[in-house]
Write a protein that holds these residues in place. Structure first.
Motif, PDB file in Angstrom:
ATOM      1  N   ASP A   3       0.865  -1.183   0.000  1.00 40.24           N
ATOM      2  CA  ASP A   3       0.000   0.000   0.000  1.00 40.24           C
ATOM      3  C   ASP A   3       0.900   1.231   0.000  1.00 40.24           C
ATOM      4  OD1 ASP A   3      -1.828   2.145   0.661  1.00 40.24           O
ATOM      5  OD2 ASP A   3      -3.208   0.631   1.434  1.00 40.24           O
ATOM      6  N   SER A   4       0.665   2.142  -0.918  1.00 45.40           N
ATOM      7  CA  SER A   4       1.523   3.322  -1.027  1.00 45.40           C
ATOM      8  C   SER A   4       0.987   4.526  -0.253  1.00 45.40           C
ATOM      9  CB  SER A   4       1.675   3.725  -2.498  1.00 45.40           C
ATOM     10  OG  SER A   4       0.430   4.156  -3.029  1.00 45.40           O
ATOM     11  N   ASP A   5      -0.219   4.417   0.304  1.00 45.64           N
ATOM     12  CA  ASP A   5      -0.862   5.571   0.931  1.00 45.64           C
ATOM     13  C   ASP A   5      -0.266   5.923   2.284  1.00 45.64           C
ATOM     14  OD1 ASP A   5      -2.559   5.912  -1.177  1.00 45.64           O
ATOM     15  OD2 ASP A   5      -4.324   5.073  -0.181  1.00 45.64           O
ATOM     16  N   ARG A   6      -0.455   7.201   2.631  1.00 49.49           N
ATOM     17  CA  ARG A   6      -0.104   7.685   3.959  1.00 49.49           C
ATOM     18  C   ARG A   6      -1.387   7.928   4.756  1.00 49.49           C
ATOM     19  NH1 ARG A   6       5.220   9.423   4.580  1.00 49.49           N
ATOM     20  NH2 ARG A   6       6.427   9.258   2.644  1.00 49.49           N
ATOM     21  N   VAL A   7      -1.266   7.862   6.059  1.00 50.12           N
ATOM     22  CA  VAL A   7      -2.419   8.073   6.923  1.00 50.12           C
ATOM     23  C   VAL A   7      -2.942   9.500   6.761  1.00 50.12           C
ATOM     24  CG1 VAL A   7      -3.228   8.155   9.308  1.00 50.12           C
ATOM     25  CG2 VAL A   7      -1.604   6.385   8.607  1.00 50.12           C
ATOM     26  N   ALA A   8      -4.252   9.628   6.574  1.00 46.35           N
ATOM     27  CA  ALA A   8      -4.923  10.924   6.490  1.00 46.35           C
ATOM     28  C   ALA A   8      -5.922  11.046   7.631  1.00 46.35           C
ATOM     29  CB  ALA A   8      -5.640  11.063   5.147  1.00 46.35           C
ATOM     30  N   THR A   9      -6.256  12.266   7.972  1.00 46.87           N
ATOM     31  CA  THR A   9      -7.219  12.489   9.044  1.00 46.87           C
ATOM     32  C   THR A   9      -8.536  11.782   8.763  1.00 46.87           C
ATOM     33  OG1 THR A   9      -6.218  14.654   9.467  1.00 46.87           O
ATOM     34  CG2 THR A   9      -8.406  14.256  10.396  1.00 46.87           C
ATOM     35  N   ALA A  10      -8.953  11.772   7.505  1.00 48.62           N
ATOM     36  CA  ALA A  10     -10.223  11.138   7.129  1.00 48.62           C
ATOM     37  C   ALA A  10     -10.208   9.625   7.289  1.00 48.62           C
ATOM     38  CB  ALA A  10     -10.575  11.496   5.679  1.00 48.62           C
ATOM     39  N   ASN A  11      -9.041   9.031   7.547  1.00 52.37           N
ATOM     40  CA  ASN A  11      -8.937   7.574   7.755  1.00 52.37           C
ATOM     41  C   ASN A  11      -9.240   7.157   9.191  1.00 52.37           C
ATOM     42  OD1 ASN A  11      -5.869   7.568   5.794  1.00 52.37           O
ATOM     43  ND2 ASN A  11      -7.972   7.418   5.075  1.00 52.37           N
ATOM     44  N   ILE A  12      -9.239   8.108  10.108  1.00 52.04           N
ATOM     45  CA  ILE A  12      -9.254   7.775  11.529  1.00 52.04           C
ATOM     46  C   ILE A  12     -10.529   7.054  11.949  1.00 52.04           C
ATOM     47  CG2 ILE A  12      -9.290   8.810  13.854  1.00 52.04           C
ATOM     48  CD1 ILE A  12      -7.234  10.847  12.845  1.00 52.04           C
ATOM     49  N   ASN A  13     -11.639   7.294  11.254  1.00 54.69           N
ATOM     50  CA  ASN A  13     -12.892   6.677  11.682  1.00 54.69           C
ATOM     51  C   ASN A  13     -12.963   5.181  11.418  1.00 54.69           C
ATOM     52  OD1 ASN A  13     -13.376   6.776   8.804  1.00 54.69           O
ATOM     53  ND2 ASN A  13     -15.563   6.644   9.252  1.00 54.69           N
ATOM     54  N   ARG A  14     -11.998   4.605  10.642  1.00 55.94           N
ATOM     55  CA  ARG A  14     -12.177   3.198  10.268  1.00 55.94           C
ATOM     56  C   ARG A  14     -10.892   2.415  10.023  1.00 55.94           C
ATOM     57  NH1 ARG A  14     -12.117   6.496   6.232  1.00 55.94           N
ATOM     58  NH2 ARG A  14     -11.402   5.896   4.149  1.00 55.94           N
ATOM     59  N   GLN A  15      -9.732   3.034   9.973  1.00 55.06           N
ATOM     60  CA  GLN A  15      -8.514   2.317   9.599  1.00 55.06           C
ATOM     61  C   GLN A  15      -7.607   2.091  10.801  1.00 55.06           C
ATOM     62  OE1 GLN A  15      -6.560   3.860   6.115  1.00 55.06           O
ATOM     63  NE2 GLN A  15      -8.487   4.170   5.002  1.00 55.06           N
ATOM     64  N   LEU A  16      -7.132   0.884  10.961  1.00 61.36           N
ATOM     65  CA  LEU A  16      -6.347   0.497  12.123  1.00 61.36           C
ATOM     66  C   LEU A  16      -5.093   1.352  12.341  1.00 61.36           C
ATOM     67  CD1 LEU A  16      -6.104  -1.488  14.465  1.00 61.36           C
ATOM     68  CD2 LEU A  16      -4.915  -3.043  12.940  1.00 61.36           C
ATOM     69  N   PRO A  17      -4.297   1.662  11.320  1.00 63.07           N
ATOM     70  CA  PRO A  17      -3.090   2.445  11.580  1.00 63.07           C
ATOM     71  C   PRO A  17      -3.339   3.935  11.783  1.00 63.07           C
ATOM     72  CG  PRO A  17      -3.255   1.933   9.252  1.00 63.07           C
ATOM     73  CD  PRO A  17      -4.383   1.203   9.923  1.00 63.07           C
ATOM     74  N   ALA A  18      -4.571   4.388  11.599  1.00 65.57           N
ATOM     75  CA  ALA A  18      -4.851   5.822  11.610  1.00 65.57           C
ATOM     76  C   ALA A  18      -5.223   6.323  13.002  1.00 65.57           C
ATOM     77  CB  ALA A  18      -5.978   6.138  10.628  1.00 65.57           C
ATOM     78  N   THR A  19      -4.383   7.204  13.535  1.00 65.56           N
ATOM     79  CA  THR A  19      -4.679   7.925  14.776  1.00 65.56           C
ATOM     80  C   THR A  19      -4.256   9.375  14.566  1.00 65.56           C
ATOM     81  OG1 THR A  19      -2.513   7.678  15.844  1.00 65.56           O
ATOM     82  CG2 THR A  19      -4.071   5.836  16.087  1.00 65.56           C
TER      83      THR A  19
END
Length: 254
Positions: free
Chosen positions: A55-71
């Motif tokens: 996966d080439s993506d970086r964590v974004a604020t919009a990921n926080i509601n559902r993605q494990l690595p996102a804080t």
């Protein structure tokens, strides 16, 4: 801490030989977002010892509601690197490869799918997804795929079916249309999906987020963790059940 200590409860349920089989299988997972990140967690916590994440993506604020690595502390970091650190803390004995790359027709040969026992598809791009499934189906690997997990709120409606039998999913329909036009699947592929489809009703919030630069895509659909996580855990469960079933000849159902 010893490997046997980490998975004592798992071994109690499935037996030592199945645990040893889990430890030898090589899994490659494409996409570690709302679905894939939870799949990765499920695999490592179940005893998989060889996992490659792409996966080439970086964590974004919009990921926080559902993605494990996102804080709030990981925004801007590579998802695969954040997830790798977490998974190594869960099982330091596991071999975990984090590839911050994009799967595409051009990059496909670099992933050497023939080296893996299981290929898991949790990517969003229609074109890349179609190519991955058709390419993986030419290998000896067993393939599991996630269909669309957005616009859903009820995890009890999540199902598993062979790709050509998936119903009520726009992503699956679009994939089938593309495959009928040229690309072919050489083997059956079990998919996780849900026929539930709700409308986006928070358009004002979406417009505000787009204006503030929170989303990179013009079209964004609502998504919730209780659905995406169950999609991901179901994918990991399919891998584990397949390995255990083959080893112990247990009658698991999908």
């Amino acid at each position: 801490m010893e490997y046997n200590e980490l998975f004592a409860r798992t071994e109690l349920l499935i037996g030592r030989e199945a645990m040893q089989s889990l430890a030898t299988k090589k899994v490659i997972l494409f996409g570690v977002g709302g679905v894939g990140s939870w799949c990765a967690e499920g695999l490592i916590r179940s005893g998989i010892m060889h996992l490659t994440m792409v996966d080439s993506d970086r964590v974004a604020t919009a990921n926080i509601n559902r993605q494990l690595p996102a804080t709030t502390q990981t925004v801007g970091e590579l998802k695969v690197e954040v997830l790798k650190k977490r998974l190594q803390e869960i099982n330091p004995h596991a071999t975990i490869n984090a590839l911050p790359e994009i799967y595409s027709e051009e990059s496909s040969p670099s992933f050497h799918l023939e080296q893996y026992d299981y290929v898991i598809d949790a990517i969003d791009s229609l074109g890349h997804k179609a190519h991955l499934l058709t390419t993986a189906a030419q290998s000896n690997a067993t393939i599991f795929s996630s269909m669309g997990a957005a616009l859903k709120i009820d995890p009890q409606q999540i199902k598993v079916a062979e790709f050509w039998k998936v119903r009520g999913c726009k992503l699956a329909s679009a994939l089938r249309e593309r495959l009928r036009k040229g690309l072919k699947l050489q083997k059956p592929i079990l998919c996780v999906y849900s026929e539930e489809r709700l409308p986006n009703i928070g358009q004002e919030a979406l417009s505000d987020a787009n204006e503030n630069g929170s989303f990179r895509k013009a079209q964004t659909n609502g998504t919730m963790v209780q659905v995406t996580a169950v999609f991901g855990f179901t994918l990991s469960g399919l891998v584990i059940q397949d390995i255990v079933k083959v080893k112990n000849e247990l009658n698991f159902t999908n």
